[in-house]
Design a protein around this motif. Sequence first.
Motif, mmCIF file in Angstrom:
data_model
loop_
_atom_site.group_PDB
_atom_site.id
_atom_site.type_symbol
_atom_site.label_atom_id
_atom_site.label_comp_id
_atom_site.label_asym_id
_atom_site.label_seq_id
_atom_site.Cartn_x
_atom_site.Cartn_y
_atom_site.Cartn_z
ATOM 1 N N LYS A 116 -1.536 -15.697 10.909
ATOM 2 C CA LYS A 116 -1.163 -14.608 10.140
ATOM 3 C C LYS A 116 -1.724 -13.242 10.320
ATOM 4 O O LYS A 116 -3.185 -13.229 10.333
ATOM 5 N N ALA A 117 -0.753 -12.427 10.669
ATOM 6 C CA ALA A 117 -1.600 -10.899 10.779
ATOM 7 C C ALA A 117 -0.587 -9.800 10.988
ATOM 8 O O ALA A 117 0.587 -10.269 10.852
ATOM 9 N N PRO A 118 -0.965 -8.577 10.698
ATOM 10 C CA PRO A 118 0.044 -7.531 10.568
ATOM 11 C C PRO A 118 0.553 -7.279 11.871
ATOM 12 O O PRO A 118 -0.001 -7.628 12.985
ATOM 13 N N GLU A 143 6.785 -10.763 6.485
ATOM 14 C CA GLU A 143 6.801 -10.566 5.065
ATOM 15 C C GLU A 143 6.361 -8.849 4.900
ATOM 16 O O GLU A 143 5.663 -8.280 5.387
ATOM 17 N N LYS A 144 7.264 -8.349 4.110
ATOM 18 C CA LYS A 144 7.456 -6.985 3.595
ATOM 19 C C LYS A 144 7.459 -6.563 2.218
ATOM 20 O O LYS A 144 8.412 -7.071 1.677
ATOM 21 N N GLN A 145 6.394 -6.212 1.601
ATOM 22 C CA GLN A 145 6.190 -5.849 0.132
ATOM 23 C C GLN A 145 6.928 -7.190 -0.644
ATOM 24 O O GLN A 145 7.873 -7.048 -1.658
ATOM 25 N N ASP A 167 18.341 -5.128 2.021
ATOM 26 C CA ASP A 167 18.525 -3.735 2.660
ATOM 27 C C ASP A 167 18.140 -3.661 4.205
ATOM 28 O O ASP A 167 18.304 -2.431 4.667
ATOM 29 N N ALA A 168 17.817 -4.598 4.612
ATOM 30 C CA ALA A 168 17.201 -4.623 6.204
ATOM 31 C C ALA A 168 18.502 -4.286 7.202
ATOM 32 O O ALA A 168 19.542 -4.813 6.847
ATOM 33 N N TYR A 169 18.424 -3.615 8.156
ATOM 34 C CA TYR A 169 19.110 -3.291 9.137
ATOM 35 C C TYR A 169 19.453 -4.519 9.940
ATOM 36 O O TYR A 169 18.296 -5.186 10.388
ATOM 37 N N ARG A 170 20.633 -5.313 10.081
ATOM 38 C CA ARG A 170 21.003 -6.263 10.695
ATOM 39 C C ARG A 170 22.165 -6.198 11.598
ATOM 40 O O ARG A 170 23.118 -5.544 11.320
ATOM 41 N N GLN A 186 10.670 -1.726 12.224
ATOM 42 C CA GLN A 186 11.601 -0.623 11.809
ATOM 43 C C GLN A 186 10.876 0.346 10.876
ATOM 44 O O GLN A 186 11.598 1.277 10.455
ATOM 45 N N GLY A 187 9.614 -0.071 10.457
ATOM 46 C CA GLY A 187 9.143 0.977 9.625
ATOM 47 C C GLY A 187 8.230 0.303 8.598
ATOM 48 O O GLY A 187 8.816 -0.914 8.095
ATOM 49 N N GLY A 188 7.106 0.520 8.194
ATOM 50 C CA GLY A 188 6.535 0.007 6.797
ATOM 51 C C GLY A 188 5.507 -1.208 7.607
ATOM 52 O O GLY A 188 5.699 -1.463 8.575
ATOM 53 N N ASP A 189 4.736 -1.457 6.417
ATOM 54 C CA ASP A 189 3.716 -2.659 6.587
ATOM 55 C C ASP A 189 4.344 -3.933 6.773
ATOM 56 O O ASP A 189 4.905 -4.240 5.707
ATOM 57 N N VAL A 190 4.089 -4.654 7.644
ATOM 58 C CA VAL A 190 4.922 -5.867 7.848
ATOM 59 C C VAL A 190 3.909 -6.812 8.525
ATOM 60 O O VAL A 190 3.222 -6.478 9.434
#
Length: 345
Positions: A116-118, A143-145, A167-170, A186-190
């Motif tokens: 597991k890692a960012p 995993e995001k939020q 809401d993710a772009y697919r 696509q942005g944000g911490d994942v």
Amino acid sequence: MPSIRIPSGTIERAPGSFTRKILEETLLELCEPARDFTGFIAITSGDSLYLLFFFKNHPYSAGKSLGEKPFLLSLSEFFREVRLLEDGGPTISIHATDPVLLKCLLVFIQDNLTAKAPTSLINLEAILGQIQQEAADAMIILEKQGMFNFFFFKDGVRGKSYYADHDAYRDEGLSIDEQMLVYAYQGGDVDALIYRNITTRESTDAVLLERNDMLKLLRGEHDGSESESVVPEQEGAEIVEAEVEVIEEQLYLSVIDGPLEGKTLSGPIPCVLGRRDTDIILPDPMVSKTHAAIQVVNGKLLMIDLNSTNGTTVNGERIRQHEIAVGDIIGIGSSHLKVLRIIQP
């Protein structure tokens, strides 16, 4: 609301008020052979999410998440725990899945996590390349939020994606690896959770519990510790083996953390627990060769520390000897074992 969101599959019944009566009716409905139901029941209580999995209308396995931490439960544990929930507070819903999503959920709950890692700190493209080169089955969760999105790979190239983030772009025209990379960057911490061992297993007591036994557990009519054997009314080699196991093994322990996390251990009473050459073996360097014993003394079932190097605990308290019962948590080395079932000799 629970701290996590998982892919919901096809929602057959939207979240509604939970009662034990509703769960009983739901269990009877989904166990009907005509339903041929594959999927899960979800029960949300505070930040806990309880999951009961079905494969072809048969209760197969169970688990829960407490916050973002998944735990494997036996079927008996599941029904004993949800029996304690207050009517009207939690919610209950029914979700149908295809077999691949069911497998993904079982892998997540049974916790065969490899790494597991960012995503900002690892090379996902290189990991994908290795999976493809080995033509391996694997699963990656992004995993995001608190939203857990599943990407399942079959033979390294084919696969499916399942999103909790609605809401993710697919782009359905993209390959599975391309979909995953788009979401990862696509942005944000994942965070990336990588699973290379995706073998799943049926609950150890699934073959032992009939539908009526599950209902009894839910109603509190027995707690799983009685001495009677609970065996399905059918014939076959698996059932014969199960009968022998119930007769010979008198103690069942669920490993809730440590090197054997997710497994169920069993042994006779009395027994010795240790790192090797004992009745119940824990391959843990923090466990002494002969670490502790379980014995009946004056009619009481006692956990006894055998002068181990790192000690033994019961429900968090260090002990020399202590009476134990179903539900107690035994600490040995870096492992914690929950007492699932006791058949007094």
